[in-house]
Design a protein around this motif. Sequence first.
Motif, PDB file in Angstrom:
ATOM      1  N   GLU A 188       0.834  -1.201   0.000  1.00 49.23           N
ATOM      2  CA  GLU A 188       0.000   0.000   0.000  1.00 49.23           C
ATOM      3  C   GLU A 188       0.864   1.244   0.000  1.00 49.23           C
ATOM      4  OE1 GLU A 188      -3.085   0.111   2.930  1.00 49.23           O
ATOM      5  OE2 GLU A 188      -3.885  -1.820   2.321  1.00 49.23           O
TER       6      GLU A 188
ATOM      7  N   VAL B 115      -1.448   8.045  -2.483  1.00 56.03           N
ATOM      8  CA  VAL B 115      -1.473   8.556  -3.850  1.00 56.03           C
ATOM      9  C   VAL B 115      -0.403   9.622  -4.086  1.00 56.03           C
ATOM     10  CG1 VAL B 115      -3.277  10.318  -3.465  1.00 56.03           C
ATOM     11  CG2 VAL B 115      -3.002   9.299  -5.730  1.00 56.03           C
TER      12      VAL B 115
ATOM     13  N   ARG C 145       1.511  -6.648  -6.082  1.00 58.20           N
ATOM     14  CA  ARG C 145       0.278  -5.903  -6.319  1.00 58.20           C
ATOM     15  C   ARG C 145       0.365  -4.657  -5.456  1.00 58.20           C
ATOM     16  NH1 ARG C 145      -2.686 -11.472  -5.739  1.00 58.20           N
ATOM     17  NH2 ARG C 145      -2.527 -12.146  -7.885  1.00 58.20           N
TER      18      ARG C 145
ATOM     19  N   VAL D   9      -1.538  -1.241  -3.968  1.00 61.06           N
ATOM     20  CA  VAL D   9      -2.798  -0.551  -3.709  1.00 61.06           C
ATOM     21  C   VAL D   9      -2.473   0.894  -3.382  1.00 61.06           C
ATOM     22  CG1 VAL D   9      -4.826  -0.420  -2.213  1.00 61.06           C
ATOM     23  CG2 VAL D   9      -3.912  -2.659  -2.876  1.00 61.06           C
TER      24      VAL D   9
ATOM     25  N   THR E  20      -3.625   4.416  -2.005  1.00 60.99           N
ATOM     26  CA  THR E  20      -4.633   4.848  -1.042  1.00 60.99           C
ATOM     27  C   THR E  20      -4.761   6.368  -1.012  1.00 60.99           C
ATOM     28  OG1 THR E  20      -3.037   4.912   0.772  1.00 60.99           O
ATOM     29  CG2 THR E  20      -4.203   2.841   0.436  1.00 60.99           C
ATOM     30  N   ARG E  21      -5.925   6.814  -0.565  1.00 63.96           N
ATOM     31  CA  ARG E  21      -6.149   8.237  -0.299  1.00 63.96           C
ATOM     32  C   ARG E  21      -6.813   8.315   1.068  1.00 63.96           C
ATOM     33  NH1 ARG E  21      -9.347  11.066  -4.685  1.00 63.96           N
ATOM     34  NH2 ARG E  21      -7.322  11.318  -5.661  1.00 63.96           N
TER      35      ARG E  21
ATOM     36  N   PRO F 193      -8.327   2.381   0.289  1.00 62.08           N
ATOM     37  CA  PRO F 193      -7.918   1.931  -1.045  1.00 62.08           C
ATOM     38  C   PRO F 193      -8.616   2.725  -2.140  1.00 62.08           C
ATOM     39  CG  PRO F 193      -8.513   0.072   0.343  1.00 62.08           C
ATOM     40  CD  PRO F 193      -8.912   1.307   1.082  1.00 62.08           C
ATOM     41  N   LEU F 194      -7.852   3.158  -3.113  1.00 56.86           N
ATOM     42  CA  LEU F 194      -8.375   3.956  -4.212  1.00 56.86           C
ATOM     43  C   LEU F 194      -8.318   3.183  -5.529  1.00 56.86           C
ATOM     44  CD1 LEU F 194      -9.395   6.833  -4.906  1.00 56.86           C
ATOM     45  CD2 LEU F 194      -7.033   7.490  -5.234  1.00 56.86           C
ATOM     46  N   VAL F 195      -7.148   2.697  -5.870  1.00 57.91           N
ATOM     47  CA  VAL F 195      -6.943   1.889  -7.079  1.00 57.91           C
ATOM     48  C   VAL F 195      -5.873   0.849  -6.779  1.00 57.91           C
ATOM     49  CG1 VAL F 195      -7.548   3.741  -8.697  1.00 57.91           C
ATOM     50  CG2 VAL F 195      -5.174   3.410  -8.060  1.00 57.91           C
ATOM     51  N   ALA F 196      -5.774  -0.122  -7.682  1.00 62.72           N
ATOM     52  CA  ALA F 196      -4.741  -1.141  -7.542  1.00 62.72           C
ATOM     53  C   ALA F 196      -3.976  -1.265  -8.841  1.00 62.72           C
ATOM     54  CB  ALA F 196      -5.365  -2.486  -7.176  1.00 62.72           C
ATOM     55  N   LEU F 197      -2.682  -1.473  -8.721  1.00 57.53           N
ATOM     56  CA  LEU F 197      -1.845  -1.763  -9.879  1.00 57.53           C
ATOM     57  C   LEU F 197      -1.582  -3.264  -9.863  1.00 57.53           C
ATOM     58  CD1 LEU F 197       0.808   1.101  -9.568  1.00 57.53           C
ATOM     59  CD2 LEU F 197      -1.182   1.033 -11.075  1.00 57.53           C
TER      60      LEU F 197
END
Length: 98
Positions: A4, A7, A27, A29, A31-32, A36-40
């Motif tokens: 994690e 952003v 992986r 993640v 965060t903002r 969690p906001l998005v995952a790569l």
Amino acid sequence: MAYEIPVTQARAELADLINRVVYGGERVVVTRHGKPLVALVSAADLERLEGLEEEGTAAEEQVISSVSSIGSATSVVRGGSQRFGIAAEHRGPGDPRA
């Protein structure tokens, strides 16, 4: 377990994060405010996820078809036969009737 990263930090380290995902198999993640906001994820992971999605849709369609065919079947009750129907309706996400 996913790595994690906030952003604001992810913006500064994007190239490094991409390398961690592609070559390190991680992986990430983003965060903002700790959420969690998005995952790569790698392209291979994305393909697997999409395959699971398609399998789930096919399984749902099979269940709906099975339930629909049951509605046209007849059941035998003591003392004679009587027709029973099962009404089923699939309501997807976002359906206002759900």
